[in-house]
Design an enzyme around this catalytic site. Structure first.
Site, PDB file in Angstrom:
ATOM      1  N   ARG A 261      42.730  38.413  17.010  1.00 18.57           N
ATOM      2  CA  ARG A 261      41.582  38.917  17.802  1.00 18.57           C
ATOM      3  C   ARG A 261      40.337  38.613  17.081  1.00 18.57           C
ATOM      4  O   ARG A 261      40.229  38.238  15.922  1.00 18.57           O
ATOM      5  CB  ARG A 261      41.794  40.599  18.121  1.00 18.57           C
ATOM      6  CG  ARG A 261      42.529  41.421  17.059  1.00 18.57           C
ATOM      7  CD  ARG A 261      41.829  41.434  15.886  1.00 18.57           C
ATOM      8  NE  ARG A 261      40.454  41.952  15.843  1.00 18.57           N
ATOM      9  CZ  ARG A 261      39.437  41.576  14.999  1.00 18.57           C
ATOM     10  NH1 ARG A 261      39.615  41.257  13.905  1.00 18.57           N
ATOM     11  NH2 ARG A 261      38.053  42.375  15.461  1.00 18.57           N
ATOM     12  N   GLY A 262      39.203  39.094  17.597  1.00 22.93           N
ATOM     13  CA  GLY A 262      37.811  38.538  17.305  1.00 22.93           C
ATOM     14  C   GLY A 262      37.216  37.361  17.832  1.00 22.93           C
ATOM     15  O   GLY A 262      38.319  36.588  18.125  1.00 22.93           O
ATOM     16  N   ALA A 263      36.059  37.481  18.393  1.00 21.23           N
ATOM     17  CA  ALA A 263      35.957  36.491  19.421  1.00 21.23           C
ATOM     18  C   ALA A 263      35.868  34.912  18.910  1.00 21.23           C
ATOM     19  O   ALA A 263      36.591  34.186  19.517  1.00 21.23           O
ATOM     20  CB  ALA A 263      34.225  36.703  19.843  1.00 21.23           C
TER      21      ALA A 263
ATOM     22  N   ARG B 242      42.074  37.024  27.446  1.00 20.69           N
ATOM     23  CA  ARG B 242      41.106  37.915  27.457  1.00 20.69           C
ATOM     24  C   ARG B 242      39.852  37.758  28.381  1.00 20.69           C
ATOM     25  O   ARG B 242      39.229  36.385  28.137  1.00 20.69           O
ATOM     26  CB  ARG B 242      40.891  38.242  25.893  1.00 20.69           C
ATOM     27  CG  ARG B 242      42.166  38.806  25.193  1.00 20.69           C
ATOM     28  CD  ARG B 242      41.738  39.521  23.840  1.00 20.69           C
ATOM     29  NE  ARG B 242      41.210  40.647  24.002  1.00 20.69           N
ATOM     30  CZ  ARG B 242      40.871  41.456  22.728  1.00 20.69           C
ATOM     31  NH1 ARG B 242      40.843  40.790  21.905  1.00 20.69           N
ATOM     32  NH2 ARG B 242      39.944  42.589  23.003  1.00 20.69           N
TER      33      ARG B 242
ATOM     34  N   GLN C 206      40.264  48.849  14.276  1.00 20.48           N
ATOM     35  CA  GLN C 206      40.108  47.809  13.769  1.00 20.48           C
ATOM     36  C   GLN C 206      39.131  47.850  12.324  1.00 20.48           C
ATOM     37  O   GLN C 206      39.327  47.127  11.352  1.00 20.48           O
ATOM     38  CB  GLN C 206      39.113  46.751  14.682  1.00 20.48           C
ATOM     39  CG  GLN C 206      39.777  46.022  15.837  1.00 20.48           C
ATOM     40  CD  GLN C 206      39.814  46.790  17.166  1.00 20.48           C
ATOM     41  OE1 GLN C 206      39.740  48.062  17.025  1.00 20.48           O
ATOM     42  NE2 GLN C 206      39.926  46.238  18.077  1.00 20.48           N
TER      43      GLN C 206
ATOM     44  N   ASP D  62      30.614  39.621  21.136  1.00 23.37           N
ATOM     45  CA  ASP D  62      31.643  39.048  22.131  1.00 23.37           C
ATOM     46  C   ASP D  62      31.112  37.978  23.185  1.00 23.37           C
ATOM     47  O   ASP D  62      31.752  37.171  23.536  1.00 23.37           O
ATOM     48  CB  ASP D  62      32.862  39.785  22.446  1.00 23.37           C
ATOM     49  CG  ASP D  62      33.597  40.742  21.437  1.00 23.37           C
ATOM     50  OD1 ASP D  62      33.152  41.484  20.619  1.00 23.37           O
ATOM     51  OD2 ASP D  62      34.712  40.202  21.224  1.00 23.37           O
TER      52      ASP D  62
ATOM     53  N   ASN E  63      29.730  43.993  22.570  1.00 26.74           N
ATOM     54  CA  ASN E  63      30.518  44.001  21.605  1.00 26.74           C
ATOM     55  C   ASN E  63      31.773  45.179  21.754  1.00 26.74           C
ATOM     56  O   ASN E  63      31.814  46.124  22.720  1.00 26.74           O
ATOM     57  CB  ASN E  63      29.504  44.020  20.305  1.00 26.74           C
ATOM     58  CG  ASN E  63      30.348  43.832  18.849  1.00 26.74           C
ATOM     59  OD1 ASN E  63      31.203  43.183  18.781  1.00 26.74           O
ATOM     60  ND2 ASN E  63      30.284  44.763  17.861  1.00 26.74           N
ATOM     61  N   LYS E  64      32.615  45.265  20.683  1.00 25.31           N
ATOM     62  CA  LYS E  64      33.194  46.453  20.523  1.00 25.31           C
ATOM     63  C   LYS E  64      32.733  47.917  20.965  1.00 25.31           C
ATOM     64  O   LYS E  64      31.732  48.179  20.696  1.00 25.31           O
ATOM     65  CB  LYS E  64      33.858  46.637  19.049  1.00 25.31           C
ATOM     66  CG  LYS E  64      35.041  47.630  18.870  1.00 25.31           C
ATOM     67  CD  LYS E  64      35.996  47.509  19.772  1.00 25.31           C
ATOM     68  CE  LYS E  64      36.890  46.140  19.846  1.00 25.31           C
ATOM     69  NZ  LYS E  64      37.692  45.922  21.012  1.00 25.31           N
TER      70      LYS E  64
END
Ligand code: MRU
Length: 339
Positions: free
Chosen positions: A53-55, A87, A188, A229, A239-240
């Site tokens: 995960r993570g862009a 995603r 996270q 993201d 973003n998150k």
């Protein structure tokens, strides 16, 4: 692959010639286990299930997924479409797949595809080191910073975006205090950022997400530093979930707000943050903690996993191409003219 630097030892996405090896981020920090992807579908599953995960990291994994699909003789448009739907919010996924697609002209050439996937991965690491230097230069010596989610080596080819700036800032003595928000519901920050920082010898303190505004009020942090993201043409940042609330609290307390993301996260084709699709994940992620159900049976939940921070709340955006102070549509266009 370049050699890890001091304070940067983790490489969570590894190509091994005939398979992709991924550090299983669902299991950290209690277990360091790896999964091997040997076909396109297993890469799709790893991205959708948050093994990786993570862009930037999901873009890199998808690029290797295209190599595996081609070796399996898969129909390329179907493989690209499958990986694309893993995603919806992080544009790095679509950006990496578009780059791979451009290498498929008259059929697939394995050498070209491997070369492109490797370039995507290596360029990300270089971009992160450059952003680390550019971002750290904005921070006054002795500052405290708060970060959100995980934006480090686990989320990228290595070094990290926001966490790369923190790595560089700590090394240069500009950052003396690091706080990480736990980042409910997937944790996270608690599970990944704290593991990564401890592994790389960077002292940090975990806070509950709800403690962020109070932390700002104490004067202990001068900057909030996050990744992204997807960044729209007007500078709005997806973003998150929780980033938007941090930006509002930061503005109220005079704490500056820094977004760090490579050009692969910038989506000049999307006009504003309102046009960005926000991923909704299984409510089950929110109804439990550490695998234990915490909410009464039968309860429902709404689980958007990203939000949009309006550009007006952002003091600076750092990419490998340079720094944009107080981003808006005109300043974004100056740095990304042909995108
Ligand atoms: O759902 P995740 O863990 O993939 O979300 C990750 C983030 O929101 C990160 O902040 C973002 O991708 C930047 S990572 C360099």
């Amino acid at each position: 692959m370049s050699e890890p630097h001091a304070h940067d030892t983790i490489r969570a996405v590894q190509w091994h010639g005939d398979h992709l090896r991924l550090l299983d981020q669902r299991r950290l920090p209690s277990e360091e286990s790896w999964i091997e992807c040997r076909n396109c579908e297993s890469v799709y599953r790893a991205i959708a299930d948050l093994v990786v995960r993570g862009a930037p990291a999901i873009g890199i994994a998808a690029a290797w997924g295209v190599v595996l699909a081609s070796r399996d003789g898969m129909d390329m448009p179907s493989a690209l479409a499958r990986l694309r739907e893993a995603r919806p919010t992080a544009v790095n996924l679509m950006w990496a797949l578009d780059r791979m697609k451009r290498r498929i002209v008259d059929g697939t050439d394995d050498t070209l595809l491997v070369e492109e996937a490797r370039a995507i991965q290596d360029e990300d690491l270089q971009a992160n080191r450059r952003m680390g230097a550019l971002g750290a230069a904005l921070i006054e010596p002795g500052s405290g910073v708060l970060t959100h989610c995980n934006t480090g080596s686990l989320a990228t080819a290595g070094y990290g975006t926001a966490l790369g700036v923190i790595r560089a800032g700590v090394e240069q003595g500009r950052i003396s205090r690091v706080y990480a928000g736990e980042t409910r519901p997937w944790l996270q920050g608690a599970r990944l950022t704290m593991w990564e920082l401890r592994r790389d010898g960077i002292p940090a303190q975990l806070i509950a997400d709800a403690a962020a505004a109070y932390l700002m009020r104490t004067g202990k942090v001068q900057w909030v530093i996050i990744g992204a993201d997807r960044i729209a043409a007007n500078g709005d940042v997806a973003n998150k979930i929780g980033s938007y609330a941090l930006a509002i609290a930061a503005r109220h307390h005079g704490v500056r707000f820094l977004v760090v993301a490579p050009s692969s996260t910038v989506d000049m084709a999307t006009a504003t943050g309102d046009d960005i699709e926000i991923e909704l994940r299984d409510p089950a992620e929110l109804l439990q903690c550490g695998g234990v159900r915490t909410v009464v049976a039968g309860a429902e939940a709404w689980n958007p996993v990203f939000d949009v921070t309006p550009a007006a709340l952002i003091d600076a955006f750092v990419s490998e191409r340079g720094v944009v102070l107080k981003p808006d549509a005109a300043r974004m266009r100056e740095l990304f003219p042909g995108d």
